[in-house]
Design a protein around this motif. Structure first.
Motif, short mmCIF file in Angstrom:
data_model
loop_
_atom_site.label_atom_id
_atom_site.label_comp_id
_atom_site.label_asym_id
_atom_site.label_seq_id
_atom_site.Cartn_x
_atom_site.Cartn_y
_atom_site.Cartn_z
N ILE A 29 0.84 -1.20 0.00
CA ILE A 29 0.00 0.00 0.00
C ILE A 29 0.87 1.25 0.00
O ILE A 29 0.62 2.20 -0.74
N GLU A 30 1.92 1.22 0.82
CA GLU A 30 2.82 2.37 0.86
C GLU A 30 3.46 2.62 -0.50
O GLU A 30 3.56 3.77 -0.95
N ALA A 31 3.87 1.57 -1.18
CA ALA A 31 4.49 1.72 -2.51
C ALA A 31 3.52 2.39 -3.48
O ALA A 31 3.93 3.26 -4.27
N ALA A 32 2.23 2.02 -3.42
CA ALA A 32 1.24 2.65 -4.30
C ALA A 32 1.09 4.12 -3.98
O ALA A 32 0.99 4.96 -4.88
N LEU A 33 1.06 4.46 -2.69
CA LEU A 33 0.95 5.87 -2.29
C LEU A 33 2.17 6.66 -2.75
O LEU A 33 2.04 7.78 -3.26
#
Length: 184
Positions: A32-36
């Motif tokens: 999720i962090e990578a997508a953000l």
């Protein structure tokens, strides 16, 4: 929590697919962090709790990404907030280690997950709605036998009324109840 429209955020392909493939809580968070980071380049972030409840055993595991701790209601009374050392909010790329916390639920336990828009709503004098008032509202409605969907509808009306009919922040509540019947 920095608010942004869900339509601008393309997370489902990363976070949910990871979980559906059996990824752990500590693997889903970085996805999720990578997508953000890819979409917002550290200009936006999200706090949250990723949780997994084993319906057969009542074992709750969760990771706190800089969010408000869940509240545990047992036996119709507020028991505690579920403390868990938080890691950094998603999208900040601070590289802190995520701690997976664990709680064994008892049949009938309710968990409240909520955003600060609920607790930080203010009246005309500037007084916050607050966590205590929020939890007390839920507990009293349960004691009166009010069904959960109606309780949450009444809560939102109460928070809106408290804050002059308009919210300044996101206001989300998720209430989960675990029972042995859930395990079947």
């Amino acid at each position: 929590m920095t608010a942004f429209r869900a339509s601008r955020l393309r997370l489902p392909s990363r976070g949910r697919i990871h979980r559906r493939r059996g990824a752990s809580l500590t693997e889903a968070g970085p996805a999720i962090e990578a997508a953000l980071l890819e979409q917002f380049h550290r200009s936006r972030y999200a706090t949250g709790i990723l949780a997994d409840l084993d319906l057969a055993t009542g074992i709750l595991r969760w990771v706190n990404y800089g969010h408000l701790p869940p509240v545990l209601i047992r036996g119709g009374r507020w028991v505690t907030t579920l403390a868990c050392a938080p890691t950094h909010p998603l999208g900040t790329d601070l590289g802190l280690t995520a701690t997976v916390c664990k709680e064994h639920l008892e049949p009938g336990d309710r968990l409240l997950f909520y955003t600060d828009g609920i607790t930080e709503a203010r009246d005309a004098k500037g007084e916050e709605f607050g966590r205590d008032r929020f939890v007390d509202f839920i507990v009293r409605q349960h004691a009166d036998g009010v069904p959960l969907p109606e309780t949450l509808r009444r809560l939102i009306h109460s928070v809106l009324g408290y804050h002059h009919g308009r919210l300044a922040d996101d206001a989300t509540v998720l209430c989960c109840e675990w029972s042995l019947a859930t395990a079947s």
